[in-house]
Design an enzyme around this catalytic site. Structure first.
Site, short mmCIF file in Angstrom:
data_model
loop_
_atom_site.label_atom_id
_atom_site.label_comp_id
_atom_site.label_asym_id
_atom_site.label_seq_id
_atom_site.Cartn_x
_atom_site.Cartn_y
_atom_site.Cartn_z
N LEU A 216 -20.55 23.97 34.93
CA LEU A 216 -21.68 24.17 35.47
C LEU A 216 -22.53 22.91 36.78
O LEU A 216 -22.78 21.63 36.13
CB LEU A 216 -22.62 24.41 34.47
CG LEU A 216 -24.60 24.62 35.11
CD1 LEU A 216 -24.68 26.05 34.98
CD2 LEU A 216 -25.13 24.26 33.24
N HIS A 217 -22.91 23.48 37.96
CA HIS A 217 -23.01 22.23 38.76
C HIS A 217 -23.95 22.64 39.43
O HIS A 217 -24.46 21.60 40.39
CB HIS A 217 -21.67 21.43 39.68
CG HIS A 217 -20.68 22.27 40.56
ND1 HIS A 217 -20.73 23.45 39.74
CD2 HIS A 217 -21.53 21.69 41.89
CE1 HIS A 217 -20.47 24.09 41.03
NE2 HIS A 217 -20.36 23.75 42.09
N ARG A 218 -23.99 23.90 40.15
CA ARG A 218 -24.51 24.26 41.60
C ARG A 218 -26.30 23.48 40.94
O ARG A 218 -26.71 24.14 40.24
CB ARG A 218 -24.80 25.65 41.68
CG ARG A 218 -23.54 26.44 42.25
CD ARG A 218 -23.38 27.52 42.86
NE ARG A 218 -21.83 27.46 43.27
CZ ARG A 218 -21.76 27.64 44.74
NH1 ARG A 218 -22.62 27.11 45.04
NH2 ARG A 218 -20.08 27.99 45.23
N PRO A 219 -27.23 23.04 43.28
CA PRO A 219 -28.36 22.63 42.50
C PRO A 219 -29.11 24.54 41.49
O PRO A 219 -29.66 23.27 41.24
CB PRO A 219 -28.73 21.81 43.46
CG PRO A 219 -27.24 21.75 44.49
CD PRO A 219 -25.89 22.55 43.65
N ASP A 294 -20.58 28.40 37.99
CA ASP A 294 -20.92 28.60 38.83
C ASP A 294 -20.44 28.23 40.13
O ASP A 294 -20.79 28.54 40.89
CB ASP A 294 -22.20 28.28 38.77
CG ASP A 294 -22.26 27.06 38.56
OD1 ASP A 294 -21.20 26.01 38.96
OD2 ASP A 294 -23.57 25.89 38.27
#
Length: 305
Positions: A216-219, A294
């Site tokens: 999980l990393h998307r802004p 993501d």
């Protein structure tokens, strides 16, 4: 009298997904004897992550590192453009090759194009049709100013033709990220070794029910406290049925701590680790029953697996 040496192709990387894409390209250039330099913008820089990825993937150390670092999209793109311009003036590359859709991709392509240096875009023509994603803007604009467009799937050519790009400049070549996956699959770190390294009960890998890998990393997912809280709640529910292995991106960890959500991840069914190296993550992904992510790259890799 000896003939002059051909000018090199300048290959650009800036963020973790770029490393997997550039590795087979640099390897092919070496095998064919084509001169190529590697430029790392430093868009995403974590010393441990960078070192492990370059080592695991057999990528040579960058010839040039711009050391840009983090910032807003505008700041980062402007810094890359400002710092790459003198490099192009000094080195006079035969072409600039960019991969993917990060800020480094559009920034270096734009400067090269304005200087009359041919631009090669690997992974051209992919579209989400969601203009709220910064990556979508980067993809569309990079393709418009590229001289050679290498695509990973047949539908990408249709997207490019609809956007007015001459089909003669488009070449279907396949997916370099999957080239990297297949090249390294036999070298993936055994999952038992990875679990032991992070203090996770190795019996998880032997449970017939399996486990899920989470990234999980998307802004858009981690910067909004309400959205991130909803995702954390969802992961908690899923973990009741399936244990989760969750290598936490530094940005995600910072947001979880900022929003007071980190303690909700403290569960013997959610095993949080620091970011994993490529060969570690590949071994875990290969053995997982489900991947929850993501990351566009991990979606492609899990599909290929």
């Amino acid at each position: 009298m000896s003939s002059p040496q051909p000018r090199p192709i300048l290959c650009v990387v800036g963020a973790r997904p770029n490393f997997m894409k550039i590795a087979p390209i640099m390897r092919a250039f070496r095998e064919e004897g084509l001169p190529a330099w590697l430029l790392h913008t430093g868009q995403h820089y974590d010393e441990d992550m960078n070192t492990s990825f370059f080592r695991d993937l057999g990528i040579p150390e960058p010839d040039i590192n711009l050391g840009v670092g983090s910032g807003t999209h505008a700041q980062q793109t402007a810094d890359i453009m400002r710092k790459v311009e003198p490099v192009l003036d000094e080195q006079h590359p035969a072409a600039v090759l960019v991969v993917g859709d990060v800020n480094s991709t559009i920034a270096c392509a734009l400067v090269a194009s304005k200087k009359g240096i041919p631009v090669i875009h690997v992974e051209a023509g992919l579209r989400s049709r969601d203009r709220t994603m910064p990556e979508e803007i980067n993809r569309v604009l990079t393709d418009q100013i590229s001289d050679l467009l290498f695509t990973t799937e047949r539908s990408a050519a249709d997207n490019l033709v609809r956007e007015g790009i001459d089909i003669e400049r488009v070449h279907f070549v396949g997916n370099v990220m999957i080239d990297t996956l297949h090249y390294n699959l036999s070298r993936a770190q055994p999952i038992g070794d990875t679990l032991a390294e992070y203090g996770i009960d190795p019996r998880i890998a032997d449970d017939p029910a399996g486990f899920a890998l989470v990234t999980l990393h998307r802004p858009s997912n981690v910067d909004d406290p309400d959205i991130l809280e909803g995702i954390v709640g969802c992961l908690g529910q899923i973990s009741c049925e399936l244990p989760l292995i969750f290598p936490i991106h530094p940005r995600t960890r910072a947001r979880l701590e900022d929003f007071g959500l980190m303690e909700r991840m403290a569960s013997n069914r959610i095993m949080c680790t620091p970011p994993m190296g490529y060969l570690q993550l590949l071994g875990v992904m290969k053995e997982s029953r489900v991947v929850l992510t993501d990351s566009g790259g991990i979606q492609e890799e899990s599909t290929a697996l």
